[in-house]
Design a protein around this motif. Structure first.
Motif, PDB file in Angstrom:
ATOM      1  N   SER A  55       0.811  -1.225   0.000  1.00  0.00           N
ATOM      2  CA  SER A  55       0.000   0.000   0.000  1.00  0.00           C
ATOM      3  C   SER A  55       0.837   1.264   0.000  1.00  0.00           C
ATOM      4  N   GLY A  56       2.107   1.177   0.447  1.00  0.00           N
ATOM      5  CA  GLY A  56       2.950   2.370   0.451  1.00  0.00           C
ATOM      6  C   GLY A  56       3.675   2.612  -0.853  1.00  0.00           C
ATOM      7  N   ASN A  57       3.579   1.703  -1.788  1.00  0.00           N
ATOM      8  CA  ASN A  57       4.322   1.797  -3.044  1.00  0.00           C
ATOM      9  C   ASN A  57       3.381   2.235  -4.159  1.00  0.00           C
ATOM     10  N   ILE A  58       2.982   3.494  -4.092  1.00  0.00           N
ATOM     11  CA  ILE A  58       1.893   3.971  -4.955  1.00  0.00           C
ATOM     12  C   ILE A  58       2.304   4.131  -6.410  1.00  0.00           C
ATOM     13  N   ASN A  59       3.604   4.047  -6.703  1.00  0.00           N
ATOM     14  CA  ASN A  59       4.059   4.206  -8.085  1.00  0.00           C
ATOM     15  C   ASN A  59       4.238   2.870  -8.819  1.00  0.00           C
TER      16      ASN A  59
END
Length: 518
Positions: free
Chosen positions: A91-95
């Motif tokens: 969820s923290g790796n939006i790219n």
């Protein structure tokens, strides 16, 4: 003292704000090997070294925990194949656009914030569910060899290719406006597969499922269709003119019309219930596999292009095949050798008339198969729809095994199988019995007049009454004291003839039919 504690806390926070915690030593070692950490192992990696990485490959490293991946904020592509991961939170790796975590032990994965995700490959894990509802940019989704019980792609209209074979999915539907071109749902216990929204679908694989029907009328671009090992008795391919490869083997299909599929290149129809198949319209055929067809009698492949088929022709173990109609007998005999000794290659119907009769075909017709009472005769055979019936003459056969208003005296009953292989006859004597009133019709329309079908039994000779439809399906069982039948079976029944069997206390049976009229 207070100042010292404050300095210690400040230093701890300062150090950890510049580093990312990596609790899994194998993960940290992989980052050391890639030059993102200098070692030794201390469960910390400088955040500055990883936050701008766009591609990360940590496959086959024995990793069980990807904690710390959240600080790879610039990550676009992640490969963590062949590890021991059970749960991953991205969820923290939006790219992220590409994720491959194949051959792990995943039971959960969070991709809810990965709105730019285009490729998700999670083959060979232990997922029972997955939520991709927010991943609307997905174009490739691979979920093979998991334990998924269901899969919804209602919001994923941009998926071009989806493969989820070997799961536990029972129902799957393509959403409206789907862009899907390739779909593989094989080896799932599917009983519902709806692809009517797949207007761009060119390849569909749904083999080894439990399908008995499918609507392909809207899939006009379909080129590859793999439906082996299902429960299809028939299929409509009339709108699939571009069909190139068709696998229908190991289905109980008894009829296959391929006249609207001129581009067909390969056809597999082994182990079916087909008796005849016409491939003369399929001009581009190069592979024909129809082995292990116990009922196949004849094949017409006179498409004027038989030379396109070299040795990819298989009719092995088809004991009833006598006539294979071809372009050139010499070419077929020379090149098509994977056949039984019973197969004859011919060019004209004058050279061979298929009989479809097994050498050992037989059936029993004795007085035990005959029920006679009240000037009626019924012939009771297993699978009665496979036979034709006549009385006192063998040239006026009918499909129904019932004869009514038969005169008293001696008669001859004739029976023949629908293929005309074996005719039998038996002599019977009809005696008239008039003890019961059995209605010929009833009108269950709610007007309180003749609404029930009821047998009048003044002498109490009836043991039980059975009511069947014309195909022999039991609809109702009545006791001799019942009020009768109101014509209901899973809802109202249509106007039609229905059949009764009345067991008498003497051991005799009365059989006949009556009409339901509305």
């Amino acid at each position: 003292m207070k100042l010292s504690l404050l300095l210690i806390c400040f230093c701890y926070i300062s150090v950890n704000s510049q580093n990312t915690i990596i609790p899994d030593d194998n993960f940290e070692q992989a980052l050391i090997d890639l030059g993102y950490d200098s070692g030794p192992l201390n469960n910390l990696v400088p955040t500055a070294n990883i936050e701008n990485i766009d591609i990360l490959g940590v496959g086959n490293k024995g990793i069980t925990d990807l904690t710390g991946i959240e600080d790879f904020v610039g990550l676009i592509s992640l490969n963590a194949d062949d590890n021991n991961l059970t749960s991953v939170d991205l969820s923290g790796n939006i790219n992220l656009k590409i994720v491959a975590i194949n051959r792990n032990e995943l039971t959960s994965i969070n991709v809810s914030n990965n709105l730019q995700l285009e490729v998700l490959n999670l083959d060979q894990n232990q997922l029972t569910q997955i939520d991709v509802s927010n991943n609307t940019d997905l174009t490739l989704l691979l979920l093979n060899f998991n334990q998924l019980n269901s899969l919804s792609i209602e919001n994923n209209l941009n998926i071009l290719s989806l493969s989820c074979f070997i799961n536990n999915i029972t129902s799957f539907t393509l959403p409206e406006n789907s862009s899907m071109e390739f779909l593989n749902v094989s080896s799932n216990p599917l009983d519902v597969l709806n692809v009517t929204n797949g207007e761009f679908l060119f390849s569909l694989s749904a083999a080894e499922a439990e399908l008995s029907e499918i609507d392909l009328s809207q899939n006009i671009l379909l080129e590859t269709l793999l439906l082996s090992d299902n429960n299809f008795e028939s299929i409509d391919l009339s709108n699939n003119e571009l069909l190139y490869i068709l696998f229908m083997d190991s289905n109980p299909v008894s009829e296959l019309d391929l006249s609207q599929n001129p581009k067909l290149w390969e056809i597999r129809f082994g182990n079916t219930q087909l008796e005849n198949i016409d491939l003369s319209f399929n001009l581009d055929l190069e592979r024909v596999v129809g082995n292990d067809n116990a009922k196949l009698c004849s094949l017409d492949i006179r498409n004027e292009n038989n030379t396109l088929i070299s040795d990819a022709f298989n009719l092995a173990n088809c004991p009833l095949v006598e006539c294979v109609f071809v372009d050139d007998v010499t070419y077929s005999e020379t090149n098509w050798t994977n056949i039984g000794a019973n197969v004859n290659f011919i060019t004209s119907e004058e050279d061979c008339v298929p009989s479809c009769c097994p050498v050992d075909f037989d059936y029993s017709l004795t007085l035990n198969n005959i029920v006679m009472v009240n000037n009626q005769i019924q012939v009771n055979l297993n699978q009665p729809e496979n036979f034709l019936y006549s009385i006192d003459t063998n040239d006026n056969y009918q499909e129904e095994p019932f004869f009514f208003n038969v005169s008293q005296g001696s008669h001859t009953i004739y029976v023949i199988d629908v293929n005309g292989c074996l005719e039998k006859s038996i002599d019977v004597t009809v005696l008239e019995i008039n003890k019961l009133y059995i209605p010929k019709f009833f009108t269950p329309n709610g007007d309180n007049n003749n609404d029930l079908w009821k047998v009048i039994d003044p002498n109490s000779v009836i043991e039980v009454i059975y009511i069947f439809n014309r195909y022999g399906k039991l609809l109702k069982t009545l006791s001799p004291t019942s009020n009768g039948w109101n014509g209901m079976y899973n809802g109202s029944l249509p106007n039609s003839d229905y059949w009764y069997k009345i067991n008498l206390k003497t051991g005799e049976s009365l059989n006949g039919h009556f009409s339901l009229r509305l």
